[in-house]
Design a protein around this motif. Structure first.
Motif, PDB file in Angstrom:
ATOM      1  N   GLY A 188      30.770  38.422  16.500  1.00 34.71           N
ATOM      2  CA  GLY A 188      29.939  37.483  15.756  1.00 34.71           C
ATOM      3  C   GLY A 188      30.300  36.064  16.110  1.00 34.71           C
ATOM      4  O   GLY A 188      31.253  35.816  16.869  1.00 34.71           O
ATOM      5  N   ASP A 189      29.542  35.149  15.540  1.00 35.73           N
ATOM      6  CA  ASP A 189      29.659  33.740  15.912  1.00 35.73           C
ATOM      7  C   ASP A 189      30.311  32.947  14.787  1.00 35.73           C
ATOM      8  O   ASP A 189      29.986  33.131  13.611  1.00 35.73           O
ATOM      9  N   VAL A 190      31.196  32.078  15.180  1.00 38.29           N
ATOM     10  CA  VAL A 190      31.946  31.294  14.197  1.00 38.29           C
ATOM     11  C   VAL A 190      31.003  30.334  13.433  1.00 38.29           C
ATOM     12  O   VAL A 190      31.346  29.861  12.348  1.00 38.29           O
ATOM     13  N   ARG A 191      29.823  30.088  13.979  1.00 40.64           N
ATOM     14  CA  ARG A 191      28.868  29.202  13.283  1.00 40.64           C
ATOM     15  C   ARG A 191      28.035  29.939  12.247  1.00 40.64           C
ATOM     16  O   ARG A 191      27.234  29.310  11.548  1.00 40.64           O
ATOM     17  N   ASP A 192      28.222  31.262  12.129  1.00 37.70           N
ATOM     18  CA  ASP A 192      27.411  32.072  11.212  1.00 37.70           C
ATOM     19  C   ASP A 192      28.060  32.035   9.810  1.00 37.70           C
ATOM     20  O   ASP A 192      28.989  32.784   9.517  1.00 37.70           O
ATOM     21  N   ARG A 193      27.541  31.130   8.971  1.00 33.74           N
ATOM     22  CA  ARG A 193      28.135  30.917   7.647  1.00 33.74           C
ATOM     23  C   ARG A 193      28.224  32.194   6.822  1.00 33.74           C
ATOM     24  O   ARG A 193      29.237  32.456   6.162  1.00 33.74           O
ATOM     25  N   ALA A 194      27.133  32.979   6.828  1.00 34.21           N
ATOM     26  CA  ALA A 194      27.095  34.183   5.989  1.00 34.21           C
ATOM     27  C   ALA A 194      28.156  35.174   6.474  1.00 34.21           C
ATOM     28  O   ALA A 194      28.877  35.783   5.671  1.00 34.21           O
ATOM     29  N   LEU A 195      28.268  35.286   7.801  1.00 31.60           N
ATOM     30  CA  LEU A 195      29.272  36.205   8.353  1.00 31.60           C
ATOM     31  C   LEU A 195      30.679  35.753   7.968  1.00 31.60           C
ATOM     32  O   LEU A 195      31.508  36.560   7.536  1.00 31.60           O
ATOM     33  N   LEU A 196      30.930  34.460   8.082  1.00 31.83           N
ATOM     34  CA  LEU A 196      32.270  33.941   7.751  1.00 31.83           C
ATOM     35  C   LEU A 196      32.608  34.206   6.285  1.00 31.83           C
ATOM     36  O   LEU A 196      33.720  34.638   5.955  1.00 31.83           O
ATOM     37  N   HIS A 211      42.160  29.138  15.626  1.00 35.64           N
ATOM     38  CA  HIS A 211      40.772  28.880  16.038  1.00 35.64           C
ATOM     39  C   HIS A 211      40.687  28.502  17.512  1.00 35.64           C
ATOM     40  O   HIS A 211      40.839  27.345  17.887  1.00 35.64           O
ATOM     41  N   PHE A 212      40.411  29.529  18.350  1.00 39.61           N
ATOM     42  CA  PHE A 212      40.234  29.321  19.788  1.00 39.61           C
ATOM     43  C   PHE A 212      38.764  29.207  20.176  1.00 39.61           C
ATOM     44  O   PHE A 212      38.463  28.695  21.257  1.00 39.61           O
ATOM     45  N   ALA A 213      37.861  29.778  19.364  1.00 38.69           N
ATOM     46  CA  ALA A 213      36.469  29.921  19.794  1.00 38.69           C
ATOM     47  C   ALA A 213      35.880  28.572  20.155  1.00 38.69           C
ATOM     48  O   ALA A 213      35.981  27.621  19.376  1.00 38.69           O
ATOM     49  N   VAL A 222      32.238  21.501  17.498  1.00 35.06           N
ATOM     50  CA  VAL A 222      32.402  20.680  16.294  1.00 35.06           C
ATOM     51  C   VAL A 222      31.798  21.399  15.087  1.00 35.06           C
ATOM     52  O   VAL A 222      32.505  21.691  14.115  1.00 35.06           O
ATOM     53  N   HIS A 223      30.509  21.713  15.174  1.00 32.69           N
ATOM     54  CA  HIS A 223      29.857  22.393  14.058  1.00 32.69           C
ATOM     55  C   HIS A 223      30.567  23.724  13.752  1.00 32.69           C
ATOM     56  O   HIS A 223      30.817  24.051  12.587  1.00 32.69           O
ATOM     57  N   GLY A 224      30.918  24.475  14.807  1.00 28.71           N
ATOM     58  CA  GLY A 224      31.612  25.754  14.599  1.00 28.71           C
ATOM     59  C   GLY A 224      32.906  25.564  13.807  1.00 28.71           C
ATOM     60  O   GLY A 224      33.218  26.333  12.892  1.00 28.71           O
TER      61      GLY A 224
END
Ligand code: NAD
Ligand code: UFG
Length: 338
Positions: A59-67, A81-83, A103-105
């Motif tokens: 998954g993607d670190v920018r995916d708020r719901a997933l996080l 946090h390497f991504a 940045v956003h991630g």
């Protein structure tokens, strides 16, 4: 009690090696990675090295719901946090992609951590935040003048995390500025496999040695360095990985924000790397001298003394060891994990 560490970008080059170091230190790494620049077959290699397959969340670190779901489903002591994206040239061509991912991630991740009450964060920054330094060795308080969007994205995150730390008590943050990570785990099971033509010196040298490319082009031999070629502070990726474990322990024991250079403090020229690789591989490396690469800094290396004093850690593996381990990985895996 066993501590679970969320490792974003943990399937990548530095992240996978750090998962090994975390496992040897008794932590349980859980990987979140979108596989944008990595291969899921690294997980089986990690099992072969450490004896257990790390939990993997694609998954993607920018995916708020997933996080939010990740932090509510299980408890984490901390996050490394390497991504992110890391190609300087691509960042010039597509800066928005770099600001979005890097940045956003990082903002999405830090917000999810705040909401979940997880306050220990180790962040992958880069020596690129210094831009062209006035002199070397570079201490952490040297001017930050990144020369490209990639470097600026790292500096923006550093500054935002400093603000976050000042705004709310309880954060424990380490901002780690890596110099030039190279090498591979000594098993030869994991390593770096860039997609397409490598931009960086060591993967290019490896591909020349194994016969996948005709010759190395040395980007300039008319710099004001001992042999005229560019000088960098190469650090073995396992030393770097162990530096992350030391930084994590430090962060957990001290309620502070630290900014540290992770380098060896020693510079090596392109020709010295070529010679070390020839010794390691027993092969001669064809090369030609080309023009300078636009934007290249002639020479820089770290002042690693603050990291050494703060973390009781230092990069001790030699340039020869870096080449031996890179070569072992490259020979055994000429097509990466494929
Ligand atoms: P890498 O590309 O091998 O690893 C990064 C990993 O993050 C990859 O597995 C990729 O698939 C993943 N990823 C990227 N964006 C993502 C996203 N939005 N969500 C989830 N996963 C994502 O790179 P690396 O060399 O291991 O670098 C790791 C970190 O260290 C990066 O942040 C990089 O900027 C930083 N860094 C690297 C170097 C270097 O020379 N390798 C130097 C200084 C800093
Ligand atoms: N070089 C060559 N030929 C090549 C590749 C590189 O001669 O084919 C030379 C470069 O000119 C430089 C040295 O080898 O003198 C190292 O170059 P790299 O591309 O391996 O590394 P850089 O220091 O230029 O950049 C790397 C990362 C950046 C990061 C920076 C600082 O690519 O993302 O380290 O951490 F910001």
């Amino acid at each position: 009690m066993t501590q679970r560490v969320l490792v974003t970008g943990g399937a990548g080059f530095i992240g996978s090696h750090t998962c090994v170091a975390l496992a040897s230190a008794g932590y349980v790494p859980v990987i979140l990675d979108n596989l944008g620049n990595s291969d899921p077959r690294v997980l089986e290699r990690l099992r072969q090295i450490t004896g257990s397959t790390p939990k993997f969340i694609e998954g993607d670190v920018r995916d708020r719901a997933l996080l939010a779901r990740i932090f509510s489903d299980e408890s984490f002591s901390s996050v490394i946090h390497f991504a992110g994206l890391k190609a300087v040239g691509d960042s010039v061509a597509d800066p928005l992609a770099y600001y979005d991912n890097n940045v956003h991630g990082s903002f999405v991740l830090a917000s999810a951590m705040r909401d979940a009450g997880v306050n220990t964060l180790i962040f992958s920054s880069s020596a690129t935040v210094y831009g062209e330094p006035e002199s070397s060795p570079i201490p952490e308080d040297a001017p930050r003048r990144p020369a490209n969007p990639y470097g600026r994205s790292k500096l923006m995150v550093e500054e935002a995390l400093n603000d976050l730390y000042r705004s709310q008590p309880g954060w424990r943050i380490a901002l780690l500025r890596y110099f030039n990570p190279v090498g591979a785990h000594e098993s030869g099971l994991i390593g770096e496999h860039p997609q397409g033509k490598p931009n960086n010196l060591m993967p290019f040298v490896c591909q020349v040695a194994v016969g996948q490319r005709d010759r190395l082009q040395i980007h300039g031999n008319d710099y004001a360095t001992a042999d005229g070629t560019g000088v960098r502070d190469y650090i073995h990726v396992m030393d770097l990985a162990e530096g992350h474990v030391a930084a994590l322990k430090h962060a957990q024991n001290h309620g502070e924000l630290v900014t540290l250079n992770l380098g060896t403090g020693k510079g090596a020229s392109v020709l010295e790397v070529v010679q070390a690789f020839e010794r390691a591989s027993g092969r001669s490396l064809p090369y030609e001298i080309g023009p300078r690469r636009p934007g290249d800094v002639p020479a820089y290396w770290a002042d690693p003394s603050l990291a050494q004093a703060t973390l009781a850690w230092q990069g001790h593996r030699s340039l020869d060891q870096m080449c031996v381990d890179s070569w072992r990985w490259q020979q055994a895996n000429p097509r990466g994990y494929g």
